[in-house]
Design a protein around this motif. Structure first.
Motif, PDB file in Angstrom:
ATOM      1  N   THR A 150       0.799  -1.223   0.000  1.00 39.23           N
ATOM      2  CA  THR A 150       0.000   0.000   0.000  1.00 39.23           C
ATOM      3  C   THR A 150       0.833   1.275   0.000  1.00 39.23           C
ATOM      4  OG1 THR A 150      -0.113  -0.100   2.425  1.00 39.23           O
ATOM      5  CG2 THR A 150      -1.921  -1.117   1.188  1.00 39.23           C
ATOM      6  N   GLY A 151       2.137   1.139   0.207  1.00 34.17           N
ATOM      7  CA  GLY A 151       2.991   2.321   0.253  1.00 34.17           C
ATOM      8  C   GLY A 151       2.777   3.149   1.505  1.00 34.17           C
ATOM      9  N   ILE A 152       2.599   2.475   2.644  1.00 38.43           N
ATOM     10  CA  ILE A 152       2.293   3.143   3.909  1.00 38.43           C
ATOM     11  C   ILE A 152       3.297   2.719   4.975  1.00 38.43           C
ATOM     12  CG2 ILE A 152       0.631   3.242   5.811  1.00 38.43           C
ATOM     13  CD1 ILE A 152      -1.571   2.975   3.656  1.00 38.43           C
ATOM     14  N   THR A 153       3.832   3.702   5.699  1.00 41.76           N
ATOM     15  CA  THR A 153       4.751   3.448   6.802  1.00 41.76           C
ATOM     16  C   THR A 153       4.064   3.802   8.119  1.00 41.76           C
ATOM     17  OG1 THR A 153       6.674   3.915   5.431  1.00 41.76           O
ATOM     18  CG2 THR A 153       7.000   4.000   7.808  1.00 41.76           C
ATOM     19  N   SER A 154       4.070   2.865   9.070  1.00 37.08           N
ATOM     20  CA  SER A 154       3.427   3.077  10.362  1.00 37.08           C
ATOM     21  C   SER A 154       4.418   3.586  11.404  1.00 37.08           C
ATOM     22  CB  SER A 154       2.774   1.773  10.855  1.00 37.08           C
ATOM     23  OG  SER A 154       1.637   1.450  10.076  1.00 37.08           O
ATOM     24  N   ASP A 155       3.891   4.208  12.423  1.00 38.58           N
ATOM     25  CA  ASP A 155       4.675   4.838  13.488  1.00 38.58           C
ATOM     26  C   ASP A 155       4.981   3.809  14.573  1.00 38.58           C
ATOM     27  OD1 ASP A 155       5.778   6.415  15.464  1.00 38.58           O
ATOM     28  OD2 ASP A 155       3.974   7.613  15.815  1.00 38.58           O
ATOM     29  N   ILE A 156       6.132   3.173  14.473  1.00 35.35           N
ATOM     30  CA  ILE A 156       6.493   2.137  15.437  1.00 35.35           C
ATOM     31  C   ILE A 156       6.859   2.750  16.786  1.00 35.35           C
ATOM     32  CG2 ILE A 156       8.080   0.237  15.937  1.00 35.35           C
ATOM     33  CD1 ILE A 156       6.013  -0.283  13.673  1.00 35.35           C
ATOM     34  N   GLU A 157       7.530   3.878  16.768  1.00 34.77           N
ATOM     35  CA  GLU A 157       7.866   4.555  18.016  1.00 34.77           C
ATOM     36  C   GLU A 157       6.584   4.926  18.773  1.00 34.77           C
ATOM     37  OE1 GLU A 157      10.856   8.119  19.533  1.00 34.77           O
ATOM     38  OE2 GLU A 157      10.075   8.166  17.478  1.00 34.77           O
ATOM     39  N   GLY A 158       5.591   5.411  18.036  1.00 35.37           N
ATOM     40  CA  GLY A 158       4.316   5.743  18.661  1.00 35.37           C
ATOM     41  C   GLY A 158       3.583   4.522  19.181  1.00 35.37           C
ATOM     42  N   LEU A 159       3.696   3.404  18.462  1.00 27.77           N
ATOM     43  CA  LEU A 159       3.071   2.165  18.894  1.00 27.77           C
ATOM     44  C   LEU A 159       3.684   1.687  20.206  1.00 27.77           C
ATOM     45  CD1 LEU A 159       1.203  -0.261  18.471  1.00 27.77           C
ATOM     46  CD2 LEU A 159       2.953  -1.246  16.962  1.00 27.77           C
ATOM     47  N   ARG A 160       4.999   1.737  20.303  1.00 35.52           N
ATOM     48  CA  ARG A 160       5.653   1.342  21.553  1.00 35.52           C
ATOM     49  C   ARG A 160       5.224   2.251  22.699  1.00 35.52           C
ATOM     50  NH1 ARG A 160       6.675  -2.159  24.865  1.00 35.52           N
ATOM     51  NH2 ARG A 160       7.940  -3.417  23.448  1.00 35.52           N
ATOM     52  N   ALA A 161       5.128   3.557  22.438  1.00 39.82           N
ATOM     53  CA  ALA A 161       4.688   4.492  23.479  1.00 39.82           C
ATOM     54  C   ALA A 161       3.273   4.163  23.933  1.00 39.82           C
ATOM     55  CB  ALA A 161       4.769   5.923  22.967  1.00 39.82           C
ATOM     56  N   ALA A 162       2.415   3.775  22.986  1.00 41.13           N
ATOM     57  CA  ALA A 162       1.049   3.400  23.332  1.00 41.13           C
ATOM     58  C   ALA A 162       1.025   2.147  24.201  1.00 41.13           C
ATOM     59  CB  ALA A 162       0.234   3.174  22.060  1.00 41.13           C
ATOM     60  N   MET A 163       1.854   1.170  23.877  1.00 40.17           N
ATOM     61  CA  MET A 163       1.942  -0.047  24.684  1.00 40.17           C
ATOM     62  C   MET A 163       2.424   0.270  26.090  1.00 40.17           C
ATOM     63  SD  MET A 163       3.581  -2.611  21.800  1.00 40.17           S
ATOM     64  CE  MET A 163       3.719  -4.023  22.919  1.00 40.17           C
ATOM     65  N   ASP A 164       3.447   1.098  26.176  1.00 39.40           N
ATOM     66  CA  ASP A 164       3.990   1.467  27.485  1.00 39.40           C
ATOM     67  C   ASP A 164       2.981   2.295  28.279  1.00 39.40           C
ATOM     68  OD1 ASP A 164       6.294   0.166  26.779  1.00 39.40           O
ATOM     69  OD2 ASP A 164       7.439   1.990  26.337  1.00 39.40           O
ATOM     70  N   GLY A 165       2.192   3.118  27.553  1.00 38.14           N
ATOM     71  CA  GLY A 165       1.219   3.982  28.210  1.00 38.14           C
ATOM     72  C   GLY A 165       0.137   3.229  28.952  1.00 38.14           C
ATOM     73  N   VAL A 166      -0.173   2.005  28.484  1.00 42.62           N
ATOM     74  CA  VAL A 166      -1.171   1.178  29.180  1.00 42.62           C
ATOM     75  C   VAL A 166      -0.493   0.050  29.958  1.00 42.62           C
ATOM     76  CG1 VAL A 166      -3.016   1.737  27.564  1.00 42.62           C
ATOM     77  CG2 VAL A 166      -1.561  -0.241  27.102  1.00 42.62           C
ATOM     78  N   ASP A 167       0.836   0.126  30.042  1.00 42.32           N
ATOM     79  CA  ASP A 167       1.637  -0.817  30.837  1.00 42.32           C
ATOM     80  C   ASP A 167       1.329  -2.270  30.473  1.00 42.32           C
ATOM     81  OD1 ASP A 167       3.557  -1.433  32.752  1.00 42.32           O
ATOM     82  OD2 ASP A 167       2.078  -1.604  34.373  1.00 42.32           O
TER      83      ASP A 167
END
Length: 394
Positions: A150-167
């Motif tokens: 699809t030619g799309i790059t996802s935000d992996i740094e943001g995904l990790r922050a989201a995971m950490d945010g909900v512990d």
């Protein structure tokens, strides 16, 4: 009688991978095969195993399998999880779907966050799903960094922050097959537990090497994994790799090529490699918009630097268009895959690739649009060339 028609010049391979293999890498692969139990091979293997860490931006082990990226997907799963475990995946395109299917075939329970294939992973959606998992049954989050379909790059740094945010303690597994050595990727800094990659895209090699960059949390999880595994077992690799050896016959000549590719990336400098890909991708997008066509990715912040997926007008079949371009100009463009089959074609602009190669690629596309009678504005290539020229002045 065989067709003896010769097609002069080099074939333009403008799919999003496998990519063009540079002559230096081809010459390196052409070296005589050596004893994979001898000291010369040990030196080669140690150089590759250490050098590849820089590309992943990790201080931890990178395991190299003679395999495709699909094999590396499987290795990531069977070394860290147990049959029946739940995993969270995101429907961002064909390769995300295929990885989820592989996980299901292994007996894992896949929670798929649905998507429209025009947007990347939404970290907020990941956080919401993980927050609902009160029993912490989800053991891994599977994310495709750059979705080639699809030619799309996802935000992996943001995904990790989201995971950490909900512990949430789930492992973060990332497919970087088409993003490694094309755009910024930081395995350690982003808190990725397993990164999966392959040799045939940004690393400029033929297909045949699969990679697992493995963090400490994943190594710990491997100690309690009960999946049956033989070929994919990390323990056997990690026991022998420090001395430059493998538990089975390695892809010796591809390792010659990997050593040369790593040298080339080092000579250019990774920051320059990323900037080059970004620049060529922007030039491609300017051409597409100049033709009056639509870029499939809906969010400009998620545009891929590896590939651009182009939506053709209603009623135009991308397979027929690609066939015409191949026949008339000896150029291969990427097919539409899965849900976008028949709708989009893809322009690969990654690996060993420069301004003039892109100019030839875009010229072939523009001439193909004209020959196919596809409604478009002329001059998209001029918009790309103007951008490339201006950025060269800078």
């Amino acid at each position: 009688m065989a067709d003896m028609t010769r097609r002069p010049g080099r074939h333009f391979l403008q799919i999003p991978g496998p990519t063009n293999v540079p002559d230096r890498v081809l010459r390196a692969i052409d070296n005589p095969t050596i004893d994979h139990r001898g000291p010369e091979f040990a030196a080669l293997a140690k150089e590759c195993l250490e050098g590849i860490k820089e590309v992943f931006q990790t201080a931890h082990p990178v395991i190299i399998f003679p395999s495709s990226g699909t094999g590396a997907w499987e290795a990531a799963l069977v070394n860290t999880l147990n049959p029946g475990d739940r995993v969270l995946a995101f429907e961002t395109g064909q390769f995300a779907v295929l990885w989820a299917k592989l996980a299901g075939n292994l007996g894992l329970k896949v929670d798929m966050v649905p998507g429209d294939w025009r947007h990347g992973i939404r970290p907020a959606a990941a956080a919401a799903k993980l927050s609902e998992d009160k029993g912490r049954e989800i053991k891994a989050v599977m994310a495709v960094h750059n979705e080639t379909s699809t030619g799309i790059t996802s935000d992996i740094e943001g995904l990790r922050a989201a995971m950490d945010g909900v512990d949430h303690p789930a492992l973060l597994m990332v497919d970087a097959v088409s993003s490694l050595a094309t755009t910024t990727y930081r395995h350690d800094e982003w808190g990725v537990d397993v990164t999966v990659a392959g040799s045939q895209k940004g690393l400029m090699l033929p297909p045949g090497l699969g990679f697992n960059a493995v963090g400490p949390k994943a190594l710990e999880a491997a100690k309690t994994s009960t999946f049956p595994k033989g070929y994919w077992r990390w323990d056997d690799m990690l026991a022998l790799n420090p001395n430059g050896f493998f538990p089975f016959t390695p892809a010796t000549n591809l390792l010659y090529g990997l050593r040369e590719a790593l040298a080339m990336l080092g000579e250019e400098g990774l920051r320059n490699v990323y900037d080059r890909h970004s620049r060529l991708a922007e030039a491609t997008r300017r051409a597409v918009l100049g033709w009056g066509l639509e870029i499939w990715a809906a969010n400009p912040e998620e545009y891929s630097v590896s590939t651009t997926a182009v939506l053709l007008p209603e009623g135009v079949n991308e397979a027929a268009f690609r066939a015409l371009v191949l026949d008339k100009f000896n150029m291969s463009l990427g097919a539409g895959l899965g849900k976008v089959a028949g709708k989009v074609f893809r322009i690969g602009h990654l690996g060993d690739f420069n301004d003039l190669m892109l100019a030839g690629t875009l010229a072939g596309v523009e001439m193909g649009l004209q020959l196919a009678g596809i409604q478009h504005r002329k001059g998209g290539i001029c918009a790309a060339l103007d951008y490339l020229t201006e950025t060269r002045k800078q």
